[in-house]
Design a protein around this motif. Structure first.
Motif, PDB file in Angstrom:
ATOM      1  N   THR A 855     -29.707 -12.955  90.487  1.00 58.07           N
ATOM      2  CA  THR A 855     -28.705 -11.933  90.764  1.00 58.07           C
ATOM      3  C   THR A 855     -27.788 -12.465  91.860  1.00 58.07           C
ATOM      4  OG1 THR A 855     -30.039 -10.831  92.456  1.00 58.07           O
ATOM      5  CG2 THR A 855     -30.329 -10.078  90.196  1.00 58.07           C
ATOM      6  N   GLU A 857     -26.156 -11.158  94.382  1.00 53.42           N
ATOM      7  CA  GLU A 857     -26.395 -10.741  95.777  1.00 53.42           C
ATOM      8  C   GLU A 857     -27.591 -11.470  96.374  1.00 53.42           C
ATOM      9  OE1 GLU A 857     -27.396  -6.683  98.368  1.00 53.42           O
ATOM     10  OE2 GLU A 857     -27.141  -6.563  96.188  1.00 53.42           O
ATOM     11  N   HIS A 858     -28.678 -11.531  95.619  1.00 52.65           N
ATOM     12  CA  HIS A 858     -29.881 -12.215  96.107  1.00 52.65           C
ATOM     13  C   HIS A 858     -29.610 -13.710  96.298  1.00 52.65           C
ATOM     14  CE1 HIS A 858     -32.714  -8.909  94.311  1.00 52.65           C
ATOM     15  NE2 HIS A 858     -32.031  -8.493  95.365  1.00 52.65           N
ATOM     16  N   TRP A 860     -26.813 -15.215  96.916  1.00 56.98           N
ATOM     17  CA  TRP A 860     -25.935 -15.507  98.052  1.00 56.98           C
ATOM     18  C   TRP A 860     -26.690 -15.418  99.387  1.00 56.98           C
ATOM     19  CZ3 TRP A 860     -21.837 -18.182  98.191  1.00 56.98           C
ATOM     20  CH2 TRP A 860     -21.014 -18.186  99.319  1.00 56.98           C
ATOM     21  N   LYS A 861     -27.555 -14.424  99.507  1.00 55.01           N
ATOM     22  CA  LYS A 861     -28.334 -14.287 100.746  1.00 55.01           C
ATOM     23  C   LYS A 861     -29.318 -15.456 100.905  1.00 55.01           C
ATOM     24  CE  LYS A 861     -27.982  -9.262 101.202  1.00 55.01           C
ATOM     25  NZ  LYS A 861     -28.695  -7.961 101.159  1.00 55.01           N
ATOM     26  N   MET A 931     -18.320 -13.949  94.382  1.00 56.40           N
ATOM     27  CA  MET A 931     -18.247 -13.083  95.567  1.00 56.40           C
ATOM     28  C   MET A 931     -16.814 -12.722  95.949  1.00 56.40           C
ATOM     29  SD  MET A 931     -21.431 -12.588  96.501  1.00 56.40           S
ATOM     30  CE  MET A 931     -21.324 -12.050  98.213  1.00 56.40           C
TER      31      MET A 931
END
Length: 994
Positions: A855, A857-858, A860-861, A931
């Protein structure tokens, strides 16, 4: 000589070695401050000949200097200077030396290749300092009719004015005609010889100055003046002058005019033949070897205070050879047109431009022409050139020489052992040409071209050989680079200098040795290169193979590794457009498939070890990349593969015995994994691995039916790239893998998902006939669809690998081991569960090959966490610095009681490896696009900033490569390969993605 000046200002002086001829070095005085202050201090100290030293420092390049490229590294240089024989605030030289020294000191100054000047009163021999504060008298007037005794008038007979006029004319002529090189020789305590040299015509002017710091009336100077040897042919005496006394009365200070000493004048002759000189008694002609024409000068009246300047040319034969050599160098640089002469007897090999000769070379030929480290050379019975008293060159090819010259050239370090070796003999020159001539074919033509060029080089004066050797090699090297890049992809041809430098790594790593490193391809395959074996005289294949790294993994059985080859193949061969070589390597390894695996250590196939779980997946990824990137790339699926081991128990078969199409071999590899791979290595025991325990030879690779994840290995072997096996009996880690990474390694799961997605797509297009794999379970045949297998991985990956921020995550099997959240596990189901949760850079590989698993978001973190914790100057830390076993310094020679460090046990427990940084940056680029523009722009800035460090490293590296790894914070690691295939490939792939 320098002692007095050093005592005065020890902070100002350093000693530099500068070339002072073909045989000796001279300690030359240099400074960080202004010239005049040093002259003043040296004069005050009563030191001698600092003017000569400063002429060397500020007066131009050394004789025989290299031609500098228009674009070159920024290096410290000497500030522009104005060199004065005296300034207004200097003490009067006549007071601290003698009147007889004024002329020779002026001559030394005038021979500098910089602006020169003086102060009024010096030429008139005013015997005191003229105060700019209190002096109220007038300067004397010019009058051609002035009498010597006149206190207020001067003319050419006054003081040293006539001599100074001649010296100024000479200074101007030398500057206008490009006499930019300088050589200063202190012949003895009182005599300084200064040479100004023109690098295009190789004419020189040599000024011999006999100083007179002490008045000859009161000090006895020797009548024995040492003879001088002047290389070349003396054309004329430009001038000879000496200070003489005349009968005009002695000096009396005039009340109205600033007058000088009338009793001294200059006796001068200009532009006379050597036979007419009153300073020189005789001039004999001698020869030093075949290329040194020398005139020996014996002086008759080189009295204190006298100067003689000779105009010198090369002897006619040398002049002709240099001119012809320059004529042949015009093809590389138009600056060589000056001083060139046509060749009346041009050898046939030089009648064609080198570009035409180089165009016949393949990229495999370029590997030999430009590179090849010592191990590769020795495998062919040679070796890299070794400079006695210094060190062997890094490569046998041109890059080995150019790397050294790149250090020497900007500093004109003609005293370097490399230059000494060139001046002393022809050994290095012959090495360059003979090494190529012995190869035969197009390389021999290049060798013959070098031989013809060197035939001129060997017969010019030895002091000129380093600069012309450099010119020949630089021209040949740049021509070879142009020819190399013309055979590569448009991405390389149109790319930046950094792209080209990385692409050159493809030539550096890929070559053909004396013994073929790859197993033979199917005889039914077209476009396979062949040659005649020198020993057996039989026809044999000569496919390019890829070295894992130089110098440690470059030759013999340790040259080719399945994992290394296929991690590097996309960057070094596909991105650069070397499609045929990529195809041949893919098919050669396909022929060695055994147990459903591709070998780790290839060993020409017959000595292969099938002890890694990941090489087969990297191989499959490369086939996918080939199909995607190469025009009509899917044709490779129909290529014949000669199976060396058609069954697990087969003896090695010769090429053509059993052929299959590549797509069938691919399907077999997939089917064997889903069926389950379990075997014991052939010849298990210390004869193939002296450190491994018995259990480590048991190989396992299977697929979890619930998750679709490939898993395998055990705690006594290491089947992925983090493959350090403990070696220390003292620390008791022998036979224990530092990083077994058993279970499901994250990058293998990603590579498997990528392969399945691709095969499903191929089947839909009718390019791959299989959509299921067949397995045997409990005596029954079952089918597993490729798309079902793929969907299992897709469904389970994020659940099983992502460490969420939810402490009550039901998918977390060991919440007590979680020490960082928002990351992806390094493995799933390891025998030591703690290892699953270690932060390592391997998840970024899965992100690049199978981004659909993550995913946004995951992902990127997790990437931000990797950037914060793992990103180093050149590479990625292989373990989180917060981990209790982290150690960022690798020392394979250390053997102590420390279990975690002894014998380099921490190889992958912290040291910063370069190739993973490529996947990290590519993953950042991919997910940054998801992003938004602002995040993407910031990411591109980060990527370029990181890659700039790789660019700087490559520019400075004598190996012209990127290392295998560094110690913590980018520190040099002496146990690393100096240049590594996958390091170069990974960084090149980042630039390709950009």
């Amino acid at each position: 000589m320098l002692d007095a000046a050093r005592r005065l200002r020890p902070d100002l002086y350093v000693v530099a070695e500068l070339f002072t001829g073909s045989e000796e070095l001279d300690n030359v005085f240099v400074t960080r401050l202004g010239i005049t202050s040093l002259i003043r201090e040296a004069m005050s100290a009563g030191d001698s000949h600092e003017e000569g030293r400063l002429v060397y420092r500020y007066g131009g390049e050394p004789v025989g200097a290299f031609l500098q490229p228009s674009l070159r590294p920024l290096v410290p240089s000497i500030a522009h200077a104005m060199f004065l024989d005296v300034t207004h605030d200097n003490e009067c030289p006549i007071q601290i030396r003698s009147v007889y020294d004024s002329l020779p000191s002026s001559a030394i100054v005038s021979m500098a290749c910089c602006a020169t000047g003086s102060t009024r009163g010096y030429d008139e021999l005013v015997p005191h300092q003229i105060s700019v504060v209190s002096e109220e008298r007038f300067y004397t007037k010019w009058s051609s009719q002035a009498k010597p005794s006149s206190p207020n008038e001067v003319n050419l007979q006054t003081g040293i004015i006539a001599g100074k006029l001649a010296l100024n004319r000479l200074h101007q002529e030398l500057a206008a005609k490009g006499f930019s090189q300088v050589f200063v020789d202190q012949v003895d305590e009182d005599i300084v010889a200064v040479t100004r040299h023109c690098p295009s015509t190789h004419q020189s002017v040599v000024a011999v100055c006999r100083t007179a710091f002490k008045n000859p009336k009161h000090h006895r100077y020797t009548d024995e003046v040492p003879p001088m040897c002047i290389p070349g042919k003396i054309e004329e005496v430009v001038l000879e002058a000496r200070t003489v006394e005349r009968q005009t009365g002695t000096y009396k200070k005039d009340e109205r005019s600033i007058n000088g000493m009338p009793e001294y004048t200059v006796e001068i002759k200009e532009h006379i033949q050597l036979a007419d000189s009153k300073v020189v008694r005789q001039a004999g002609v001698t020869s030093r070897g075949r290329s040194e024409y020398v005139q020996e000068i014996v002086f008759e009246k080189l009295t204190p205070g006298s100067v003689i300047a000779f105009r010198v040319s090369l002897d006619p034969k040398s002049q002709e050879l240099v001119g012809v050599l320059r004529n042949h160098l015009i093809q590389f640089n138009p600056l060589y047109k000056a001083g060139s002469v046509p060749d009346s007897n041009t050898p046939d090999i030089l009648k064609s431009p080198l570009t035409q000769i180089m165009s016949k070379l393949t990229l495999a030929d370029m590997n030999l022409l430009l590179f090849r480290c010592d191990s590769e050379e020795k495998e062919d019975g040679g070796g890299c050139y070794n400079i006695p008293g210094w060190t062997p060159l890094k490569y046998g090819g041109l890059q080995g020489l150019l790397s050294v010259m790149a250090e020497i050239r900007p500093k004109n370090d003609l005293g370097h052992p490399f230059c000494d070796n060139l001046r002393q003999g022809d050994w290095m020159i012959d090495y360059v040409s003979n090494r190529l001539v012995s190869r035969g074919g197009p390389l021999a033509e290049v060798g013959q071209w070098f031989q013809a060029m060197f035939a001129y080089l060997k017969h010019i004066p030895r002091y000129l050989i380093p600069c012309y050797f450099d010119a020949i090699l630089v021209g040949a090297f740049t021509t070879a680079l142009d020819a190399t890049f013309r055979q590569m992809s448009s991405f390389v041809q149109d790319g930046s200098s950094f792209v080209k430098l990385l692409a050159l790594g493809s030539v550096q790593m890929c070559g053909v040795g004396r013994f073929p490193a790859l197993p033979p391809l199917s005889p039914a395959l077209s476009d396979v290169p062949y040659r005649v074996n020198e020993i057996t005289k039989e026809k044999e294949q000569c496919c390019v193979s890829m070295a894992a790294g130089l110098p440690h993994f470059s030759a013999g059985i340790f040259r080719c590794w399945g994992r290394d080859t296929f991690i590097a193949l996309r960057g070094l061969l596909l991105v650069t457009g070397r499609h045929l070589e990529a195809r041949n390597i893919i098919l050669a390894f396909a022929g060695t498939l055994r147990h459903g695996l591709i070998p780790n250590l290839l060993g020409e196939g017959v000595g292969a070890r099938f002890n890694c779980r990941d090489a087969v997946w990297w191989w499959l990824q490369c086939i996918q990349d080939y199909c995607t990137m190469v025009p009509n790339g899917t044709d490779i699926l129909q290529c014949p593969v000669s199976r060396m081991y058609p069954t697990d128990d087969s003896k090695p078969l010769t090429a053509g015995t059993v052929d299959q199409l590549l797509y069938e071999v691919i399907h077999e590899a997939m089917e064997r994994h889903i069926q389950g791979i379990e075997f014991r290595e052939s010849n298990a025991g210390p004869q193939i691995d002296r450190n491994m325990r018995d259990e480590g030879f048991n190989i396992e690779a299977k697929v979890n039916p619930d998750t679709g994840f490939v898993y395998g290995g055990n705690r006594f072997n290491c089947g992925t790239w983090m493959d350090k096996m403990g070696e220390s009996e003292r620390a008791r880690n022998k036979g224990i893998p530092a990083t077994p990474r058993d279970g499901s390694a994250v990058e293998i799961v990603g590579l498997c998902k990528s392969t399945l997605r691709w095969l499903v797509e191929l089947h839909k297009k009718g390019l791959f006939p299989y959509n299921t794999v067949k397995i045997q379970r409990d005596g029954k045949q079952l089918s597993v669809a490729y798309d079902e297998w793929e969907m299992k991985i897709q469904k389970n990956f994020e659940k099983m690998f992502y460490v969420s921020h939810d402490p009550n995550d039901p998918n977390e099997k060991h919440p007590e081991l979680v020490h960082k959240r928002g990351i992806y596990k390094d493995s799933y189901g390891a025998s030591s569960p703690w290892c699953d949760y270690q932060l390592r850079p391997n998840f970024t590989i899965a992100m690049v090959v199978a981004p659909e698993l993550f995913t946004v978001e995951h992902a990127w973190k997790a990437l931000n966490m990797a950037e914060e914790k793992l990103l180093g100057p050149l590479g990625m830390k292989t373990l989180d610095p917060d981990d209790m076993v982290y150690c960022g310094v690798y020392d394979n020679s250390l053997d102590n009681d420390n279990y975690n460090l002894a014998k380099g046990f921490n190889y992958h427990q912290g040291p910063e490896w370069l190739w993973p940084i490529g996947y990290f940056l590519r993953a950042k680029i991919f997910f940054a696009k998801k992003m938004g523009k602002d995040t993407y722009d910031k990411t591109v800035y980060l990527v370029k900033n990181v890659l700039s460090r790789h660019n700087v490293h490559m520019e400075r590296s004598s190996w012209k490569g990127l290392p295998e790894l560094t110690n913590e914070n980018g520190q040099y690691c002496s146990f690393s390969c100096e240049t590594q295939a996958w390091s170069l490939a990974a960084v090149l792939e980042v630039l390709h993605d950009l």
